[in-house]
Write an enzyme that holds these catalytic residues in place. Structure first.
Site, short mmCIF file in Angstrom:
data_model
loop_
_atom_site.label_atom_id
_atom_site.label_comp_id
_atom_site.label_asym_id
_atom_site.label_seq_id
_atom_site.Cartn_x
_atom_site.Cartn_y
_atom_site.Cartn_z
N LYS A 48 0.85 -1.20 0.00
CA LYS A 48 0.00 0.00 0.00
C LYS A 48 0.88 1.24 0.00
O LYS A 48 2.03 1.23 0.46
CB LYS A 48 -0.95 0.02 1.20
CG LYS A 48 -0.30 0.14 2.58
CD LYS A 48 0.00 1.56 3.06
CE LYS A 48 0.78 1.56 4.37
NZ LYS A 48 1.49 2.80 4.65
N ASP A 67 -2.56 -1.63 9.75
CA ASP A 67 -2.63 -1.67 8.29
C ASP A 67 -3.13 -3.00 7.74
O ASP A 67 -3.30 -3.15 6.53
CB ASP A 67 -1.23 -1.42 7.68
CG ASP A 67 -0.74 0.00 7.92
OD1 ASP A 67 -1.57 0.88 8.15
OD2 ASP A 67 0.49 0.21 7.85
O1 C5P Z 1 -0.52 -1.09 14.40
P1 C5P Z 1 0.94 -1.39 14.14
O2 C5P Z 1 1.44 -2.49 15.02
O3 C5P Z 1 1.26 -1.62 12.71
O4 C5P Z 1 1.72 -0.07 14.57
C1 C5P Z 1 3.10 -0.06 14.73
C2 C5P Z 1 3.50 1.15 15.56
O5 C5P Z 1 3.28 2.35 14.79
C3 C5P Z 1 2.72 1.35 16.83
O6 C5P Z 1 3.29 0.62 17.90
C4 C5P Z 1 2.83 2.86 17.04
O7 C5P Z 1 4.09 3.20 17.59
C5 C5P Z 1 2.82 3.40 15.63
N1 C5P Z 1 1.46 3.79 15.19
C6 C5P Z 1 0.87 4.92 15.75
N2 C5P Z 1 -0.39 5.30 15.36
C7 C5P Z 1 -1.06 4.57 14.44
C8 C5P Z 1 -0.47 3.42 13.84
C9 C5P Z 1 0.79 3.06 14.26
O8 C5P Z 1 1.48 5.61 16.58
N3 C5P Z 1 -2.28 4.96 14.07
#
Ligand code: C5P
Length: 311
Positions: free
Chosen positions: A14, A140
Site C-alpha cells: 500500500k 494496516d
Molecule cells: O498497528 P501497528 O502495530 O502496525 O503499529 C506499529 C507502531 O506504529 C505502533 O506501535 C505505534 O508506535 C505506531 N502507530 C501509531 N499510530 C497509528 C499506527 C501506528 O502511533 N495509528
C-alpha cells in the site's frame, strides 16, 4: 512440489495518498485520517499442511523476522486459536515488498496468512470476522485484506472503500535500509514540540481527485504528515524527492512512515522515463514501476504456473 492441499495467496503493498496524523493517544497510537491505495507490488504466500505453524521466506529476506515475531506466523496462530483449529501450516513467503519501507509489507503478509490459512483449514469464518482478526494484528492489516482505494480512520483500521476511477502510474524509490514505524511517529511528535495539531480530516479536494481519476489533480493533493519526520531521520530522502519533482512528476511523497518515496506520473512511458532518471541519480537503491488500485489479499492459482513478479 507443493502438497495438493497447498493454497496460494497474492497480496499488494500500500501507499498512503493522504496521511493526516493526530496527537499521540494515551495508548501510544495516533488517530489517523488516511487514504490507502493498493499498488501492484506483491508478496506471494503459500500455506501447506504441517503440524505446527512455521515460516520460510524467499526473495529479499534480510530483516524479515522468523518464528513468533513474524506477523504472518502471528496471524496464523491467532486464526487457529480463534477458530479452534489444532493443525499447523507451513507458510512460504516470497518477499518483494520492501521490509520496513512504509508500504505495509509485514501487514500484507499477515493478511495473506489469514486468507491462506482460512482456506487451508476451512474455518468457515466470515469476511467480517477475518477483518476483526486483521485489526488485532496491526493497523494496516485490514486494508491489506480489502485493497483498492479506501479511507482509513481510527488507528487506520476503520475502513470505508472510496469511490475511485481510473488507473494511476507510480514510480517507487526504495531504500536499502528501512525505518522503524514507532521511531517515525515519535519523531513526528518531537518535531511538533507540543504544538496543537489541527483536526485530522482528509480534504474534500483529495476525495474529489480520486473520484475523477485525474493524475494531475491527485498529484497536487498528495500529503503526508509523517514526511518531515522521515526526512529528519533520513535526510537523503529530500534529494530523492527533488529528483522526482525536477523530472516533472505530478506529485511525490514519502509513503507512510517511509523511507520509500513514491511519485505519481501520467502513464507507463512517463514512469519508465522517471525510473531511468531516479536510477541514474544514485539517490535510491531500487526503483519499481507499479499501478494502482489493485485488489487486496486473494487466493490465486499455484505460483509455478504464473509468471513471477507483478500482475
Ligand atoms: O498497528 P501497528 O502495530 O502496525 O503499529 C506499529 C507502531 O506504529 C505502533 O506501535 C505505534 O508506535 C505506531 N502507530 C501509531 N499510530 C497509528 C499506527 C501506528 O502511533 N495509528
Amino acid at each position: 512440489m507443493p502438497d495438493a492441499a497447498t493454497v496460494f495467496v497474492r497480496v499488494p503493498a500500500k501507499i498512503n495518498l493522504a496521511l493526516h496524523v493526530g496527537p499521540r493517544r494515551r495508548d501510544g497510537y495516533h488517530d489517523l485520517a488516511t487514504v490507502f491505495h493498493a499498488v501492484s507490488l506483491y508478496d506471494d504466500l503459500s500455506a501447506g499442511p504441517a503440524d505446527t505453524v512455521e515460516v520460510e521466506v524467499v526473495g529479499s529476506t534480510e530483516a524479515v523476522p522468523l518464528g513468533r515475531d513474524n506477523l504472518a506466523v502471528r496471524a496464523a496462530q491467532l486464526l487457529a486459536r480463534h477458530s479452534g483449529v489444532t493443525r499447523g501450516a507451513h507458510l512460504r513467503i516470497t518477499k518483494r515488498i520492501p521490509v520496513a519501507g512504509g508500504m505495509a509489507g509485514g501487514s500484507a503478509d499477515a493478511a495473506a496468512a489469514l486468507v491462506a490459512c482460512d482456506a487451508l483449514w476451512r474455518t468457515g469464518l466470515s469476511r467480517d470476522e477475518l477483518r476483526d482478526l486483521a485489526a488485532e494484528l496491526g493497523s494496516d492489516v485490514p486494508f491489506a485484506l480489502l485493497g483498492g482505494t479506501a479511507l482509513g480512520t481510527g488507528r487506520g483500521e476503520q475502513l470505508t472503500p472510496a469511490l475511485a476511477r481510473g488507473e494511476y502510474h507510480w514510480v517507487l524509490a526504495c531504500s536499502s535500509e528501512g525505518l522503524s514505524t514507532p521511531a517515525v511517529f515519535a519523531e513526528c511528535d518531537r518535531l511538533r514540540d507540543g504544538r496543537v495539531v489541527p483536526e485530522t480530516r482528509v480534504r474534500a479536494s483529495m476525495m474529489q481527485a480520486v473520484r475523477t481519476g485525474d493524475p494531475e489533480a491527485l498529484g497536487a493533493c498528495l500529503v503526508n504528515d509523517l514526511q518531515a519526520a522521515a526526512v529528519s531521520l533520513r535526510p537523503g530522502l529530500q534529494r530523492t524527492l527533488e529528483v522526482g519533482r525536477a523530472e516533472g512528476a505530478h506529485g511525490g511523497l514519502v509513503s507512510g512512515s517511509g523511507p520509500t518515496v513514491v511519485f505519481l506520473v501520467s502513464d507507463a512511458e512517463a514512469a519508465l522515463d522517471l525510473s531511468v532518471a531516479l536510477s541514474a541519480s544514485g539517490t535510491t537503491s531500487r526503483v519499481e514501476r507499479v499501478t494502482g488500485p489493485v485488489p487486496g489479499a486473494r487466493l490465486v492459482e499455484p505460483i509455478a504456473h504464473r509468471p513471477a513478479g507483478r500482475g
